[in-house]
Design a protein around this motif. Structure first.
Motif, PDB file in Angstrom:
ATOM      1  N   HIS A  28      -8.754  -1.763   7.372  1.00 39.45           N
ATOM      2  CA  HIS A  28      -9.932  -2.149   6.590  1.00 39.45           C
ATOM      3  C   HIS A  28     -11.026  -2.634   7.538  1.00 39.45           C
ATOM      4  O   HIS A  28     -10.773  -3.012   8.670  1.00 39.45           O
ATOM      5  CB  HIS A  28      -9.578  -3.196   5.530  1.00 39.45           C
ATOM      6  CG  HIS A  28      -9.018  -4.471   6.069  1.00 39.45           C
ATOM      7  ND1 HIS A  28      -7.705  -4.598   6.486  1.00 39.45           N
ATOM      8  CD2 HIS A  28      -9.588  -5.677   6.302  1.00 39.45           C
ATOM      9  CE1 HIS A  28      -7.499  -5.821   6.916  1.00 39.45           C
ATOM     10  NE2 HIS A  28      -8.614  -6.512   6.829  1.00 39.45           N
ATOM     11  N   HIS A  30     -14.212  -4.863   9.013  1.00 48.05           N
ATOM     12  CA  HIS A  30     -14.685  -6.238   9.225  1.00 48.05           C
ATOM     13  C   HIS A  30     -16.111  -6.133   9.724  1.00 48.05           C
ATOM     14  O   HIS A  30     -16.388  -5.320  10.615  1.00 48.05           O
ATOM     15  CB  HIS A  30     -13.816  -6.958  10.262  1.00 48.05           C
ATOM     16  CG  HIS A  30     -12.375  -6.989   9.858  1.00 48.05           C
ATOM     17  ND1 HIS A  30     -11.561  -5.893  10.001  1.00 48.05           N
ATOM     18  CD2 HIS A  30     -11.637  -7.955   9.283  1.00 48.05           C
ATOM     19  CE1 HIS A  30     -10.374  -6.191   9.515  1.00 48.05           C
ATOM     20  NE2 HIS A  30     -10.384  -7.440   9.071  1.00 48.05           N
ATOM     21  N   HIS A  55     -14.220 -10.084   6.180  1.00 47.43           N
ATOM     22  CA  HIS A  55     -13.170  -9.095   5.938  1.00 47.43           C
ATOM     23  C   HIS A  55     -13.461  -8.329   4.658  1.00 47.43           C
ATOM     24  O   HIS A  55     -13.860  -8.937   3.663  1.00 47.43           O
ATOM     25  CB  HIS A  55     -11.821  -9.791   5.741  1.00 47.43           C
ATOM     26  CG  HIS A  55     -11.283 -10.439   6.962  1.00 47.43           C
ATOM     27  ND1 HIS A  55     -10.129 -10.020   7.581  1.00 47.43           N
ATOM     28  CD2 HIS A  55     -11.747 -11.483   7.683  1.00 47.43           C
ATOM     29  CE1 HIS A  55      -9.897 -10.802   8.627  1.00 47.43           C
ATOM     30  NE2 HIS A  55     -10.862 -11.700   8.710  1.00 47.43           N
ATOM     31  N   HIS A  83      -4.785  -7.417   9.822  1.00 43.47           N
ATOM     32  CA  HIS A  83      -6.069  -7.867  10.383  1.00 43.47           C
ATOM     33  C   HIS A  83      -6.082  -7.852  11.911  1.00 43.47           C
ATOM     34  O   HIS A  83      -6.869  -8.564  12.533  1.00 43.47           O
ATOM     35  CB  HIS A  83      -6.454  -9.271   9.865  1.00 43.47           C
ATOM     36  CG  HIS A  83      -6.270  -9.442   8.398  1.00 43.47           C
ATOM     37  ND1 HIS A  83      -7.200  -8.995   7.481  1.00 43.47           N
ATOM     38  CD2 HIS A  83      -5.241  -9.978   7.687  1.00 43.47           C
ATOM     39  CE1 HIS A  83      -6.739  -9.264   6.258  1.00 43.47           C
ATOM     40  NE2 HIS A  83      -5.564  -9.854   6.367  1.00 43.47           N
TER      41      HIS A  83
END
Ligand SMILES: [Cu+2]
Length: 100
Positions: A28, A30, A55, A83
């Motif tokens: 994902h 950021h 995020h 992450h």
């Protein structure tokens, strides 16, 4: 440009999926605001820093943000389900915008 600012996240050759879900070659986005990706520790999860390191763990590929007037840099860091930056890190070039 005027606030709110719509930012679209581009990505090639990898897939976007929500945080917490492990699938190979996905992750994902950021968004780093007035921050450089070199400040991120490649051995630690990307931190959440208000107005600075955001995020998008639902898998968003576009956001609309209120940004204060002035010049800002924007950079994207793409990271995995936990992450963590990929190896090698997937990081955009930095752009500069001016909000009037
Ligand atoms: Cu994250």
């Amino acid at each position: 440009m005027k606030s709110p600012v719509t930012i679209r996240f581009g990505l090639k050759k990898m897939g976007v999926c929500p945080a917490g879900l492990f699938l190979p070659d996905t992750g994902h986005h950021h968004l780093l605001i007035n921050m450089d990706a070199s400040e991120l520790d490649p051995k630690a999860p990307i931190p959440t820093i208000e107005n600075k390191c955001l995020h998008y763990g639902k898998g968003q590929t576009e956001v609309t943000l209120d940004l204060p007037k002035g010049t800002h840099t924007l950079q994207l860091a793409f990271a995995n389900f936990a992450h963590m930056l990929h190896k090698p890190a997937v990081i955009s070039k930095k752009i500069t915008i001016t909000v009037e």
